[in-house]
Design a protein around this motif. Structure first.
Motif, PDB file in Angstrom:
ATOM      1  N   ARG A 127       0.817  -1.218   0.000  1.00 27.52           N
ATOM      2  CA  ARG A 127       0.000   0.000   0.000  1.00 27.52           C
ATOM      3  C   ARG A 127       0.845   1.260   0.000  1.00 27.52           C
ATOM      4  NH1 ARG A 127       0.484  -0.982   5.550  1.00 27.52           N
ATOM      5  NH2 ARG A 127       0.257   0.795   6.923  1.00 27.52           N
ATOM      6  N   TYR A 128       2.116   1.129   0.311  1.00 24.02           N
ATOM      7  CA  TYR A 128       2.970   2.309   0.369  1.00 24.02           C
ATOM      8  C   TYR A 128       3.237   2.844  -1.024  1.00 24.02           C
ATOM      9  CZ  TYR A 128       3.565   1.000   5.186  1.00 24.02           C
ATOM     10  OH  TYR A 128       3.316   0.676   6.483  1.00 24.02           O
ATOM     11  N   GLU A 129       3.285   4.138  -1.126  1.00 27.56           N
ATOM     12  CA  GLU A 129       3.445   4.800  -2.418  1.00 27.56           C
ATOM     13  C   GLU A 129       4.859   5.348  -2.596  1.00 27.56           C
ATOM     14  OE1 GLU A 129       0.340   7.698  -2.385  1.00 27.56           O
ATOM     15  OE2 GLU A 129      -1.203   6.178  -2.213  1.00 27.56           O
ATOM     16  N   ASP A 130       5.825   4.707  -1.956  1.00 30.92           N
ATOM     17  CA  ASP A 130       7.209   5.142  -2.100  1.00 30.92           C
ATOM     18  C   ASP A 130       7.627   4.999  -3.559  1.00 30.92           C
ATOM     19  OD1 ASP A 130       7.116   5.319   0.614  1.00 30.92           O
ATOM     20  OD2 ASP A 130       8.395   3.589   1.005  1.00 30.92           O
ATOM     21  N   ILE A 131       8.292   6.021  -4.078  1.00 30.64           N
ATOM     22  CA  ILE A 131       8.656   5.989  -5.489  1.00 30.64           C
ATOM     23  C   ILE A 131       9.707   4.932  -5.805  1.00 30.64           C
ATOM     24  CG2 ILE A 131       8.029   8.387  -5.941  1.00 30.64           C
ATOM     25  CD1 ILE A 131      11.004   9.097  -5.680  1.00 30.64           C
ATOM     26  N   TRP A 132      10.455   4.470  -4.810  1.00 30.58           N
ATOM     27  CA  TRP A 132      11.489   3.490  -5.092  1.00 30.58           C
ATOM     28  C   TRP A 132      10.957   2.063  -5.141  1.00 30.58           C
ATOM     29  CZ3 TRP A 132      13.113  -0.344  -1.646  1.00 30.58           C
ATOM     30  CH2 TRP A 132      12.620  -0.236  -0.348  1.00 30.58           C
ATOM     31  N   ILE A 133       9.742   1.806  -4.647  1.00 31.00           N
ATOM     32  CA  ILE A 133       9.217   0.438  -4.606  1.00 31.00           C
ATOM     33  C   ILE A 133       9.072  -0.165  -6.006  1.00 31.00           C
ATOM     34  CG2 ILE A 133       7.182  -0.973  -4.031  1.00 31.00           C
ATOM     35  CD1 ILE A 133       7.001   0.550  -1.405  1.00 31.00           C
ATOM     36  N   PRO A 134       8.406   0.507  -6.957  1.00 36.50           N
ATOM     37  CA  PRO A 134       8.305  -0.115  -8.288  1.00 36.50           C
ATOM     38  C   PRO A 134       9.674  -0.345  -8.932  1.00 36.50           C
ATOM     39  CG  PRO A 134       6.753   1.702  -8.098  1.00 36.50           C
ATOM     40  CD  PRO A 134       7.637   1.745  -6.880  1.00 36.50           C
ATOM     41  N   HIS A 135      10.594   0.587  -8.736  1.00 35.17           N
ATOM     42  CA  HIS A 135      11.937   0.433  -9.293  1.00 35.17           C
ATOM     43  C   HIS A 135      12.636  -0.782  -8.676  1.00 35.17           C
ATOM     44  CE1 HIS A 135      15.879   1.376 -10.832  1.00 35.17           C
ATOM     45  NE2 HIS A 135      16.347   1.353  -9.594  1.00 35.17           N
ATOM     46  N   ALA A 136      12.568  -0.900  -7.354  1.00 34.85           N
ATOM     47  CA  ALA A 136      13.208  -2.018  -6.669  1.00 34.85           C
ATOM     48  C   ALA A 136      12.582  -3.350  -7.081  1.00 34.85           C
ATOM     49  CB  ALA A 136      13.114  -1.827  -5.154  1.00 34.85           C
ATOM     50  N   GLN A 137      11.246  -3.378  -7.219  1.00 39.17           N
ATOM     51  CA  GLN A 137      10.584  -4.614  -7.653  1.00 39.17           C
ATOM     52  C   GLN A 137      11.019  -5.004  -9.059  1.00 39.17           C
ATOM     53  OE1 GLN A 137       6.491  -3.452  -6.935  1.00 39.17           O
ATOM     54  NE2 GLN A 137       6.379  -4.855  -5.209  1.00 39.17           N
ATOM     55  N   GLN A 138      11.112  -4.030  -9.931  1.00 36.85           N
ATOM     56  CA  GLN A 138      11.545  -4.300 -11.304  1.00 36.85           C
ATOM     57  C   GLN A 138      12.982  -4.824 -11.319  1.00 36.85           C
ATOM     58  OE1 GLN A 138      11.415  -0.890 -13.852  1.00 36.85           O
ATOM     59  NE2 GLN A 138      11.772  -2.077 -15.709  1.00 36.85           N
ATOM     60  N   LEU A 139      13.831  -4.236 -10.502  1.00 41.43           N
ATOM     61  CA  LEU A 139      15.213  -4.670 -10.418  1.00 41.43           C
ATOM     62  C   LEU A 139      15.303  -6.110  -9.909  1.00 41.43           C
ATOM     63  CD1 LEU A 139      18.160  -3.764 -10.726  1.00 41.43           C
ATOM     64  CD2 LEU A 139      18.079  -3.002  -8.351  1.00 41.43           C
ATOM     65  N   ILE A 140      14.547  -6.426  -8.872  1.00 39.95           N
ATOM     66  CA  ILE A 140      14.544  -7.786  -8.320  1.00 39.95           C
ATOM     67  C   ILE A 140      14.059  -8.785  -9.362  1.00 39.95           C
ATOM     68  CG2 ILE A 140      13.410  -9.301  -6.632  1.00 39.95           C
ATOM     69  CD1 ILE A 140      13.504  -6.815  -4.706  1.00 39.95           C
ATOM     70  N   LYS A 141      12.967  -8.445 -10.055  1.00 43.55           N
ATOM     71  CA  LYS A 141      12.400  -9.375 -11.044  1.00 43.55           C
ATOM     72  C   LYS A 141      13.244  -9.471 -12.314  1.00 43.55           C
ATOM     73  CE  LYS A 141       7.699  -9.590  -9.471  1.00 43.55           C
ATOM     74  NZ  LYS A 141       6.313  -9.633  -9.871  1.00 43.55           N
ATOM     75  N   SER A 142      14.230  -8.575 -12.475  1.00 42.75           N
ATOM     76  CA  SER A 142      15.120  -8.683 -13.634  1.00 42.75           C
ATOM     77  C   SER A 142      16.147  -9.794 -13.434  1.00 42.75           C
ATOM     78  CB  SER A 142      15.825  -7.349 -13.902  1.00 42.75           C
ATOM     79  OG  SER A 142      16.792  -7.091 -12.900  1.00 42.75           O
ATOM     80  N   ILE A 143      16.261 -10.287 -12.223  1.00 43.14           N
ATOM     81  CA  ILE A 143      17.149 -11.420 -11.936  1.00 43.14           C
ATOM     82  C   ILE A 143      16.364 -12.686 -12.258  1.00 43.14           C
ATOM     83  CG2 ILE A 143      18.444 -12.620 -10.132  1.00 43.14           C
ATOM     84  CD1 ILE A 143      18.561  -9.820  -8.689  1.00 43.14           C
ATOM     85  N   PRO A 144      16.858 -13.505 -13.191  1.00 43.83           N
ATOM     86  CA  PRO A 144      16.085 -14.675 -13.647  1.00 43.83           C
ATOM     87  C   PRO A 144      15.546 -15.549 -12.518  1.00 43.83           C
ATOM     88  CG  PRO A 144      18.002 -14.380 -15.027  1.00 43.83           C
ATOM     89  CD  PRO A 144      18.127 -13.373 -13.907  1.00 43.83           C
ATOM     90  N   TYR A 145      16.277 -15.719 -11.471  1.00 44.44           N
ATOM     91  CA  TYR A 145      15.849 -16.567 -10.357  1.00 44.44           C
ATOM     92  C   TYR A 145      14.578 -16.044  -9.695  1.00 44.44           C
ATOM     93  CZ  TYR A 145      16.171 -19.282  -6.040  1.00 44.44           C
ATOM     94  OH  TYR A 145      15.909 -20.133  -4.988  1.00 44.44           O
ATOM     95  N   PHE A 146      14.364 -14.723  -9.725  1.00 45.19           N
ATOM     96  CA  PHE A 146      13.245 -14.097  -9.024  1.00 45.19           C
ATOM     97  C   PHE A 146      12.062 -13.728  -9.913  1.00 45.19           C
ATOM     98  CE2 PHE A 146      16.846 -12.555  -6.181  1.00 45.19           C
ATOM     99  CZ  PHE A 146      16.623 -13.528  -5.221  1.00 45.19           C
ATOM    100  N   VAL A 147      12.072 -14.098 -11.191  1.00 52.42           N
ATOM    101  CA  VAL A 147      11.046 -13.659 -12.143  1.00 52.42           C
ATOM    102  C   VAL A 147       9.619 -13.966 -11.681  1.00 52.42           C
ATOM    103  CG1 VAL A 147      10.119 -14.074 -14.459  1.00 52.42           C
ATOM    104  CG2 VAL A 147      12.548 -13.629 -14.148  1.00 52.42           C
ATOM    105  N   GLY A 148       9.364 -15.122 -11.128  1.00 55.10           N
ATOM    106  CA  GLY A 148       8.004 -15.530 -10.790  1.00 55.10           C
ATOM    107  C   GLY A 148       7.529 -15.167  -9.399  1.00 55.10           C
ATOM    108  N   LEU A 149       8.250 -14.321  -8.697  1.00 59.34           N
ATOM    109  CA  LEU A 149       7.872 -13.987  -7.322  1.00 59.34           C
ATOM    110  C   LEU A 149       6.577 -13.184  -7.262  1.00 59.34           C
ATOM    111  CD1 LEU A 149      11.261 -12.976  -5.665  1.00 59.34           C
ATOM    112  CD2 LEU A 149      10.068 -15.151  -5.522  1.00 59.34           C
ATOM    113  N   ARG A 150       5.814 -13.425  -6.189  1.00 61.52           N
ATOM    114  CA  ARG A 150       4.596 -12.651  -5.936  1.00 61.52           C
ATOM    115  C   ARG A 150       4.969 -11.350  -5.221  1.00 61.52           C
ATOM    116  NH1 ARG A 150       1.670 -17.619  -3.154  1.00 61.52           N
ATOM    117  NH2 ARG A 150       3.794 -17.744  -2.423  1.00 61.52           N
TER     118      ARG A 150
END
Length: 158
Positions: free
Chosen positions: A119-142
């Motif tokens: 629910r937090y609207e921190d501007i870094w959250i979408p960026h951090a999530q995208q960065l994490i999911k760019s690692i092949p091992y983490f692609v399918g994370l919820r």
């Protein structure tokens, strides 16, 4: 519903009441996380620093019924924001030790709170999530799994 009542009963038995005046700091950025707060009365402002140097911090007002401070306690991290009272406030708080005991009794609460961090609207959250999911091992994370990874990275101050 019976499980929810059990969580609420166990939570209420572990709460402490605190009162704050306008301008009091309930939480200070980068300090050790010791408790989670539930706002019973009043209003507070959550002040989150932005990534870019010189940018104005993000601010969000919380009111009666909302909670804060869970990130640091859940992730055993330092505080990611400052929280100040805007009005006289009454809070209920649960310290880290009692919260850990509560999670031992009701482990599903951990995942519920992780999901609520979305629910937090921190501007870094979408960026951090995208960065994490760019690692092949983490692609399918919820969502709550990427949130757990993101906030566990907050532990270190560089």
């Amino acid at each position: 519903e019976a499980g929810c009542r059990g969580i609420i009963t166990n939570l209420v038995l572990r709460l402490d009441t605190k009162v704050f005046s306008p301008e009091d700091e309930l939480i200070k950025l980068s300090t050790q996380s010791e408790e989670i707060f539930f706002l019973g009365r009043g209003r507070v402002v959550v002040i989150v620093p932005t990534i870019a140097f010189g940018d104005k911090p993000q601010e969000k007002t919380l009111e009666m019924g909302e909670f804060f401070g869970e990130i640091g306690v859940l992730m055993e991290a330092k505080r990611t924001a400052t929280v100040k009272a805007l009005t006289f406030c009454t809070t209920a708080s649960i310290n880290k030790e009692n919260f850990t005991d509560l999670l031992d009794i009701h482990p599903s609460l951990y995942y519920t709170l992780l999901q609520s961090m979305g629910r937090y609207e921190d501007i870094w959250i979408p960026h951090a999530q995208q960065l994490i999911k760019s690692i092949p091992y983490f692609v399918g994370l919820r969502l709550f799994e990427t949130m757990a990874i993101m906030f566990s990275c907050v532990k270190k101050q560089y």
